[in-house]
Scaffold this motif. Structure first.
Motif, PDB file in Angstrom:
ATOM      1  N   VAL A  11       0.843  -1.200   0.000  1.00  0.00           N
ATOM      2  CA  VAL A  11       0.000   0.000   0.000  1.00  0.00           C
ATOM      3  C   VAL A  11       0.879   1.251   0.000  1.00  0.00           C
ATOM      4  O   VAL A  11       0.647   2.202  -0.766  1.00  0.00           O
ATOM      5  CB  VAL A  11      -0.947  -0.006   1.214  1.00  0.00           C
ATOM      6  N   HIS A  12       1.894   1.269   0.848  1.00  0.00           N
ATOM      7  CA  HIS A  12       2.794   2.418   0.910  1.00  0.00           C
ATOM      8  C   HIS A  12       3.628   2.553  -0.365  1.00  0.00           C
ATOM      9  O   HIS A  12       3.849   3.668  -0.866  1.00  0.00           O
ATOM     10  CB  HIS A  12       3.705   2.298   2.127  1.00  0.00           C
ATOM     11  N   ASP A  13       4.114   1.425  -0.896  1.00  0.00           N
ATOM     12  CA  ASP A  13       4.891   1.460  -2.146  1.00  0.00           C
ATOM     13  C   ASP A  13       4.071   2.075  -3.278  1.00  0.00           C
ATOM     14  O   ASP A  13       4.594   2.846  -4.096  1.00  0.00           O
ATOM     15  CB  ASP A  13       5.333   0.051  -2.546  1.00  0.00           C
ATOM     16  N   ASP A  14       2.807   1.699  -3.359  1.00  0.00           N
ATOM     17  CA  ASP A  14       1.962   2.206  -4.443  1.00  0.00           C
ATOM     18  C   ASP A  14       1.768   3.710  -4.339  1.00  0.00           C
ATOM     19  O   ASP A  14       1.633   4.399  -5.359  1.00  0.00           O
ATOM     20  CB  ASP A  14       0.602   1.497  -4.426  1.00  0.00           C
ATOM     21  N   VAL A  15       1.763   4.227  -3.116  1.00  0.00           N
ATOM     22  CA  VAL A  15       1.678   5.680  -2.932  1.00  0.00           C
ATOM     23  C   VAL A  15       2.968   6.337  -3.411  1.00  0.00           C
ATOM     24  O   VAL A  15       2.944   7.319  -4.165  1.00  0.00           O
ATOM     25  CB  VAL A  15       1.406   6.032  -1.456  1.00  0.00           C
ATOM     26  N   ILE A  16       4.106   5.797  -2.975  1.00  0.00           N
ATOM     27  CA  ILE A  16       5.405   6.362  -3.359  1.00  0.00           C
ATOM     28  C   ILE A  16       5.595   6.323  -4.872  1.00  0.00           C
ATOM     29  O   ILE A  16       6.081   7.281  -5.480  1.00  0.00           O
ATOM     30  CB  ILE A  16       6.541   5.590  -2.660  1.00  0.00           C
ATOM     31  N   ASP A  38       3.202   6.082  -7.115  1.00  0.00           N
ATOM     32  CA  ASP A  38       2.011   6.562  -7.827  1.00  0.00           C
ATOM     33  C   ASP A  38       1.482   5.487  -8.774  1.00  0.00           C
ATOM     34  O   ASP A  38       1.104   5.745  -9.917  1.00  0.00           O
ATOM     35  CB  ASP A  38       2.325   7.853  -8.612  1.00  0.00           C
ATOM     36  N   ALA A  39       1.478   4.240  -8.275  1.00  0.00           N
ATOM     37  CA  ALA A  39       1.026   3.106  -9.087  1.00  0.00           C
ATOM     38  C   ALA A  39      -0.485   3.135  -9.236  1.00  0.00           C
ATOM     39  O   ALA A  39      -1.207   3.593  -8.347  1.00  0.00           O
ATOM     40  CB  ALA A  39       1.457   1.793  -8.423  1.00  0.00           C
ATOM     41  N   ASN A  40      -0.969   2.637 -10.372  1.00  0.00           N
ATOM     42  CA  ASN A  40      -2.417   2.628 -10.598  1.00  0.00           C
ATOM     43  C   ASN A  40      -3.018   1.235 -10.665  1.00  0.00           C
ATOM     44  O   ASN A  40      -4.236   1.087 -10.751  1.00  0.00           O
ATOM     45  CB  ASN A  40      -2.774   3.415 -11.871  1.00  0.00           C
ATOM     46  N   SER A  41      -2.181   0.183 -10.662  1.00  0.00           N
ATOM     47  CA  SER A  41      -2.716  -1.175 -10.660  1.00  0.00           C
ATOM     48  C   SER A  41      -1.832  -2.094  -9.833  1.00  0.00           C
ATOM     49  O   SER A  41      -0.612  -1.940  -9.781  1.00  0.00           O
ATOM     50  CB  SER A  41      -2.845  -1.716 -12.088  1.00  0.00           C
ATOM     51  N   ARG A  42      -2.462  -3.056  -9.200  1.00  0.00           N
ATOM     52  CA  ARG A  42      -1.775  -4.043  -8.361  1.00  0.00           C
ATOM     53  C   ARG A  42      -2.646  -5.301  -8.335  1.00  0.00           C
ATOM     54  O   ARG A  42      -3.834  -5.229  -8.066  1.00  0.00           O
ATOM     55  CB  ARG A  42      -1.593  -3.484  -6.946  1.00  0.00           C
ATOM     56  N   ARG A  43      -2.037  -6.441  -8.626  1.00  0.00           N
ATOM     57  CA  ARG A  43      -2.772  -7.719  -8.644  1.00  0.00           C
ATOM     58  C   ARG A  43      -3.975  -7.665  -9.569  1.00  0.00           C
ATOM     59  O   ARG A  43      -5.035  -8.224  -9.284  1.00  0.00           O
ATOM     60  CB  ARG A  43      -3.205  -8.111  -7.229  1.00  0.00           C
ATOM     61  N   GLY A  44      -3.808  -6.943 -10.664  1.00  0.00           N
ATOM     62  CA  GLY A  44      -4.851  -6.909 -11.680  1.00  0.00           C
ATOM     63  C   GLY A  44      -6.024  -5.999 -11.373  1.00  0.00           C
ATOM     64  O   GLY A  44      -7.041  -6.032 -12.069  1.00  0.00           O
ATOM     65  N   LYS A  45      -5.915  -5.165 -10.339  1.00  0.00           N
ATOM     66  CA  LYS A  45      -6.992  -4.223 -10.062  1.00  0.00           C
ATOM     67  C   LYS A  45      -6.408  -2.885  -9.607  1.00  0.00           C
ATOM     68  O   LYS A  45      -5.205  -2.779  -9.358  1.00  0.00           O
ATOM     69  CB  LYS A  45      -7.949  -4.782  -9.007  1.00  0.00           C
ATOM     70  N   THR A  65      -5.220   0.316  -7.550  1.00  0.00           N
ATOM     71  CA  THR A  65      -4.569   0.417  -6.244  1.00  0.00           C
ATOM     72  C   THR A  65      -5.435   1.209  -5.273  1.00  0.00           C
ATOM     73  O   THR A  65      -6.344   1.950  -5.662  1.00  0.00           O
ATOM     74  CB  THR A  65      -3.202   1.108  -6.376  1.00  0.00           C
ATOM     75  N   VAL A  66      -5.111   1.062  -3.991  1.00  0.00           N
ATOM     76  CA  VAL A  66      -5.834   1.782  -2.938  1.00  0.00           C
ATOM     77  C   VAL A  66      -5.720   3.287  -3.150  1.00  0.00           C
ATOM     78  O   VAL A  66      -6.704   4.029  -3.004  1.00  0.00           O
ATOM     79  CB  VAL A  66      -5.286   1.386  -1.553  1.00  0.00           C
ATOM     80  N   ASN A  67      -4.515   3.746  -3.500  1.00  0.00           N
ATOM     81  CA  ASN A  67      -4.320   5.186  -3.672  1.00  0.00           C
ATOM     82  C   ASN A  67      -5.081   5.755  -4.861  1.00  0.00           C
ATOM     83  O   ASN A  67      -5.471   6.928  -4.864  1.00  0.00           O
ATOM     84  CB  ASN A  67      -2.826   5.530  -3.789  1.00  0.00           C
ATOM     85  N   GLN A  68      -5.324   4.932  -5.881  1.00  0.00           N
ATOM     86  CA  GLN A  68      -6.091   5.403  -7.026  1.00  0.00           C
ATOM     87  C   GLN A  68      -7.577   5.515  -6.698  1.00  0.00           C
ATOM     88  O   GLN A  68      -8.271   6.387  -7.223  1.00  0.00           O
ATOM     89  CB  GLN A  68      -5.892   4.454  -8.215  1.00  0.00           C
ATOM     90  N   VAL A 112      -2.073   6.076   2.696  1.00  0.00           N
ATOM     91  CA  VAL A 112      -0.983   6.075   3.682  1.00  0.00           C
ATOM     92  C   VAL A 112      -1.520   5.667   5.052  1.00  0.00           C
ATOM     93  O   VAL A 112      -0.923   4.844   5.762  1.00  0.00           O
ATOM     94  CB  VAL A 112      -0.304   7.462   3.759  1.00  0.00           C
ATOM     95  N   LEU A 113      -2.675   6.234   5.424  1.00  0.00           N
ATOM     96  CA  LEU A 113      -3.274   5.914   6.723  1.00  0.00           C
ATOM     97  C   LEU A 113      -3.704   4.450   6.790  1.00  0.00           C
ATOM     98  O   LEU A 113      -3.573   3.804   7.833  1.00  0.00           O
ATOM     99  CB  LEU A 113      -4.468   6.831   6.989  1.00  0.00           C
ATOM    100  N   ALA A 114      -4.212   3.927   5.680  1.00  0.00           N
ATOM    101  CA  ALA A 114      -4.616   2.519   5.650  1.00  0.00           C
ATOM    102  C   ALA A 114      -3.402   1.610   5.849  1.00  0.00           C
ATOM    103  O   ALA A 114      -3.461   0.639   6.621  1.00  0.00           O
ATOM    104  CB  ALA A 114      -5.308   2.195   4.331  1.00  0.00           C
ATOM    105  N   GLY A 115      -2.300   1.927   5.175  1.00  0.00           N
ATOM    106  CA  GLY A 115      -1.075   1.151   5.358  1.00  0.00           C
ATOM    107  C   GLY A 115      -0.581   1.222   6.791  1.00  0.00           C
ATOM    108  O   GLY A 115      -0.158   0.204   7.372  1.00  0.00           O
TER     109      GLY A 115
END
Length: 414
Positions: A177-182, A184-191, A193-196, A204-207
Motif C-alpha cells: 500500500v505504501h509502495d503504491d503511494v510512493i 504513484d502506481a495505478n494497478s496491483r494484482r490486476g486491479k 490500487t488503494v491510492n487510485q 498512507v493511513l490505511a497502510g
C-alpha cells in the motif's frame, strides 16, 4: 564445491593478472556492507556474492559478470539448476502441504483489522481478498513444521507460529500500500490500487493501520525475542526504500547497493519470519540461522526473478504495468548486467531514465544483452544456496517442499 571453484578462480585471477595488488581481505573493509551476523544482514551469497559485493574495489563489475557467466556455462553437475535437487518420488507440493495451516488465513487477518469506520475497513481489507499467492505465509508455516520436526518430530504448527505467518502477510501488504503511494502506481494484482481509489492520504493511513494491527498481533505472542526479530523487518523496509531513492555512480558500488536494497525491501521479511518460527519451535541457534539463511536466499531470488519479469512478461499477466521499474527510474539486475555490453546506459541510470526515450532505449538494450539471462542465473545461485541451507535439517515432507519451492521461484511467470 561450486563456491570453492569461484574462490580458486578468484585467487588465480588476482595472482595472474593483478599481482601488483594485494589479495582481497578475508573480512570486509571498514565502511563496507555489514556481514551476515550483523543486526541487519546484507544479501550476500557465499563466496561468490561476497566477492561481488565486498571485493568490488579489486575486481571490476564487468569482470565479475564474466565470472558468473563463464561459471554458468562451464560447470555441469555441480552447477545444475535447483530442479535436479528434488526427485519425482520426493516431490512435495508446498501449497498442498501448507493448505491446512493457511485455511481461513485472510478471514483471520480481517479479524485483526476490525474497525468501526466502514471506509477504513474496506480500504484495509482491499488486498486481503484471498486472490493473492500467500507466498510468504506458506513459507513460514512450512518452515515452522520443518523446524518442529527437526527438533521434536512434531508436524503441528503452534498457534504462535501461525500468528507469525499472519503478521508477515500483514506487514507485506502494508508495504505494498505504501509502495503504491510512493510510486504513484495505478494497478496491483490486476486491479486498481488503494491510492487510485481512495487517494494518497487515505492510502498512507490505511497502510499505517495495517502495520499497527500487525504490531498488536505481534505483541500478543508475548515473546520479546520474536518482537525484536520482526520489528527488524519494518526497519529494513524503511531503509530499503531510502536505498531505492538513491543511486551510486561507481558500477561496483551500484550492484552492491542494488543487492542490499533487494534484501531490505524483500528478503528481510521472509528471512526474519522464518527465523521467528524457528525460534518458537526449536532452541538451537544453528537451526535459527538455517531458517534465516534459507529465507534470505529465497527472498533475494524471488525479487531477482521479479525484476526479470518486468522485462519479459506483459502487463496483463503481471497484474501491474510492464517496464514499471524503468519508468520509476530504477536500475535493477537486468539493467546493471546489460551496462557492461552497452556502457551508454550508465548515463541513463544516473539521470534515472528521465529524458524522453530513455525508458524505451534502456529496455531495448536489456533485451539485446544477456542481462535477463545473467540475472536469472544469479537467482539460480541464490536458490542453490537456499537448498543447501535447508538440507541441513532432518528429512521431512516439509523440508522437501521448501526445496521444491526454490524451483517454483525460478519458474514463476508472474
Amino acid at each position: 564445491m561450486a563456491l570453492r571453484w569461484v574462490g580458486w578462480w578468484w585467487r588465480w585471477r588476482c595472482g595472474a593478472s593483478a599481482r601488483r595488488a594485494p589479495p582481497p581481505p578475508l573480512s570486509p573493509p571498514h565502511g563496507s556492507v555489514p556481514g551476515p551476523g550483523s543486526r541487519s544482514s546484507p544479501p550476500a551469497l557465499g563466496g561468490a556474492m561476497c566477492h561481488f559485493a565486498q571485493r568490488s574495489s579489486v575486481l571490476s563489475f564487468p569482470k565479475i559478470c564474466n565470472i558468473f557467466w563463464r561459471f554458468h556455462h562451464t560447470s555441469t553437475s555441480q552447477m545444475c539448476s535447483c530442479s535436479k535437487t528434488v526427485s519425482d518420488e520426493k516431490y512435495q507440493d508446498p501449497f498442498q502441504l501448507g493448505r491446512k495451516d493457511l485455511k481461513n488465513l485472510y478471514e483471520d487477518i480481517k479479524k485483526e483489522l476490525l474497525v468501526s469506520t466502514a471506509e477504513l475497513r474496506e480500504m484495509c481489507e482491499y488486498y486481503f481478498d484471498g486472490k493473492g499467492k500467500a507466498f510468504r505465509p506458506m513459507i513460514v508455516v512450512l518452515m515452522a513444521r520443518a523446524c518442529n520436526i527437526h527438533h521434536s518430530n512434531s508436524r503441528e504448527v503452534q498457534a504462535s507460529q501461525r500468528s507469525v505467518a499472519i503478521i508477515a502477510e500483514m506487514i507485506h501488504t502494508a508495504s505494498l500500500v505504501h509502495d503504491d503511494v510512493i510510486d504513484d502506481a495505478n494497478s496491483r494484482r490486476g486491479k486498481m490500487t488503494v491510492n487510485q481509489i481512495w487517494g494518497e492520504r487515505k492510502a498512507v493511513l490505511a497502510g499505517d493501520f495495517i502495520l499497527s494491527a500487525a504490531s498488536l498481533a505481534l505483541a500478543r505472542i508475548g515473546n520479546t525475542t520474536i518482537i525484536s526479530v520482526l520489528t527488524q523487518v519494518i526497519e529494513d523496509l524503511v531503509r530499503g526504500e531510502f536505498l531505492q531513492l538513491g543511486s551510486k555512480e561507481n558500477e561496483n558500488e551500484r550492484f552492491a547497493h542494488y543487492l542490499e536494497k533487494t534484501f531490505k525491501k524483500t528478503a528481510s521479511l521472509i528471512a526474519n519470519s522464518c527465523k521467528a518460527v524457528s525460534i518458537l519451535g526449536c532452541p538451537d541457534p544453528k537451526v535459527h540461522e538455517i531458517a534465516y539463511q534459507y529465507g534470505k536466499n529465497v527472498g533475494i531470488a524471488f525479487q531477482l526473478i521479479d525484476d526479470v519479469l518486468d522485462f519479459t512478461s506483459c502487463a496483463d499477466h503481471l497484474g501491474k504495468p510492464a517496464a514499471a521499474d524503468l519508468k520509476l527510474g530504477l536500475a535493477t539486475g537486468p539493467v546493471l548486467f546489460a551496462c557492461r555490453q552497452f556502457p551508454e546506459m550508465n548515463a541513463m541510470i544516473m539521470r534515472r531514465f528521465s529524458k524522453p526515450g530513455d525508458v524505451e532505449r534502456a529496455r531495448k538494450y536489456v533485451l539485446q544483452s544477456d542481462g535477463v539471462q545473467q540475472t536469472t542465473y544469479l537467482a539460480q545461485r541464490y536458490c542453490h544456496e537456499a537448498t543447501r541451507e535447508i538440507s541441513k535439517l532432518r528429512p521431512s515432507p516439509e523440508r522437501e517442499a521448501l526445496i521444491q519451492l526454490t524451483e517454483m521461484v525460478l519458474m514463476r511467470d508472474k
